[in-house]
Design an enzyme around this catalytic site. Structure first.
Site, PDB file in Angstrom:
ATOM      1  N   HIS A 162       5.807   5.632 -48.711  1.00  0.00           N
ATOM      2  CA  HIS A 162       5.039   4.385 -48.587  1.00  0.00           C
ATOM      3  C   HIS A 162       4.068   4.564 -47.418  1.00  0.00           C
ATOM      4  CE1 HIS A 162       8.261   1.507 -50.475  1.00  0.00           C
ATOM      5  NE2 HIS A 162       7.205   1.546 -51.274  1.00  0.00           N
ATOM      6  N   CYS A 256       9.367  -2.107 -42.681  1.00  0.00           N
ATOM      7  CA  CYS A 256       9.815  -2.403 -44.051  1.00  0.00           C
ATOM      8  C   CYS A 256      10.616  -3.698 -44.107  1.00  0.00           C
ATOM      9  CB  CYS A 256      10.704  -1.290 -44.584  1.00  0.00           C
ATOM     10  SG  CYS A 256      10.029   0.350 -44.476  1.00  0.00           S
TER      11      CYS A 256
HETATM   12  N1  ARG Z   1      15.123   1.819 -50.412  1.00  0.00           N
HETATM   13  C1  ARG Z   1      13.827   1.228 -50.434  1.00  0.00           C
HETATM   14  C2  ARG Z   1      12.969   1.883 -51.503  1.00  0.00           C
HETATM   15  O1  ARG Z   1      13.053   3.075 -51.658  1.00  0.00           O
HETATM   16  C3  ARG Z   1      13.179   1.336 -49.092  1.00  0.00           C
HETATM   17  C4  ARG Z   1      11.882   0.604 -49.014  1.00  0.00           C
HETATM   18  C5  ARG Z   1      11.225   0.746 -47.676  1.00  0.00           C
HETATM   19  N2  ARG Z   1      10.111  -0.133 -47.589  1.00  0.00           N
HETATM   20  C6  ARG Z   1       8.927   0.162 -47.044  1.00  0.00           C
HETATM   21  N3  ARG Z   1       8.046  -0.797 -46.934  1.00  0.00           N
HETATM   22  N4  ARG Z   1       8.614   1.382 -46.675  1.00  0.00           N
HETATM   23  O2  ARG Z   1      12.231   1.258 -52.215  1.00  0.00           O
END
Ligand code: ARG
Length: 265
Positions: A162, A256
């Site tokens: 991300h 996050c």
């Molecule tokens: N376990 C989540 C996923 O893989 C983590 C999300 C993390 N969020 C972020 N905004 N980076 O989707």
């Protein structure tokens, strides 16, 4: 600035959709609660109003509110999650945003988009990531729906799946970012467009140091941000470093867990 958070009541690593997640590694639930509470208290102490989304059983990643949507001036573009495991969250995020008075827009179902996880404003220009969770095809419709200028950035390292894991706007002219997480042209684009960049080595970013939230001149981040104290101090910021071990097992950190709600207001 108001921030949307969601208690980690049903948080866990129950599937593997990024390289950090291993179902065999157990999450210490009490510790996750304590780490989340500490972040919540830190925001409160800095005077940030917190809004709480209702956690939903069976949606262990709802704690990561950054992935609900991208919001701008009371408009929101809802996420279309890449993986089936998170699709169930969409109706809940829609309800949370509608209930708060947002005009909520959706992209066509075949275009993946993961909200503020891949969409971060520097001033009023929106930097959008693609390559892992968000499709490049999402960028133009997001720009049109929000009426903003965008910059498309290609993510190149699966650990930084991300944009918010490797890129953090600190104010209108300063960005913290890990160049190695991007395709070379995208890293060059960031250096070109942003007046002041603080470059972070990949191993520090891998401790979720860039997954940070600025509140005025204070940058809240993970413990790995201790390695960025001097460059941040030179740029006029102080740091608050919080343990995030349990959320990092799911591939997340401070940012996050936080969705700013009044951007562009
Ligand atoms: N376990 C989540 C996923 O893989 C983590 C999300 C993390 N969020 C972020 N905004 N980076 O989707």
């Amino acid at each position: 600035m108001a921030i949307l958070m969601c208690r980690p009541e049903f948080f866990g690593v129950e599937y593997e959709i990024n390289p950090w997640m291993h179902v065999a590694v157990s999450v210490d639930h009490a510790l996750a609660e304590a780490q989340w509470e500490r972040l919540h208290r830190t925001y409160a102490a800095l005077g940030v109003p917190i809004e709480l989304a209702e956690p939903v059983a069976g949606q262990p990643d709802m704690v990561f509110t950054a992935n609900a949507a991208v919001v701008w001036k009371r408009k929101a573009v809802l996420s279309n999650f890449r993986h089936d495991e998170r699709h169930g969250e969409e109706e809940h995020w829609n309800a949370e945003l509608v209930q708060r008075g947002f005009e909520v827009h959706r992209l066509p179902h075949d275009i993946a988009f993961e909200g503020a996880g891949d969409a971060l404003f520097v001033g009023d220009r929106l930097f959008l990531g693609h390559g892992f969770r968000t499709d490049l095809e999402a960028h133009a419709p997001v720009a049109a729906l929000l009426g903003v200028e965008i910059v498309s950035l290609q993510l190149a390292d699966p650990r930084f799946y991300h944009l918010d894991t490797c890129f953090c706007p600190l104010n209108e002219s300063t960005v913290l970012f890990a160049p190695e997480a991007f395709a070379p042209e995208s890293a060059a684009r960031i250096r070109d467009l942003v007046p002041h960049v603080i470059e972070v080595p990949a191993d520090v970013a891998a401790g979720f140091a860039c997954n940070a939230m600025p509140v005025g001149d204070t940058v809240i981040s993970s413990l790995a941000a201790s390695q960025l104290e001097s460059p941040l101090e030179r740029a006029g910021f102080s740091t608050v470093e919080l343990p995030m071990s349990e959320f990092m097992k799911s591939g997340g950190g401070v940012r996050c867990l936080s969705l700013p709600l009044d951007l562009g207001a």
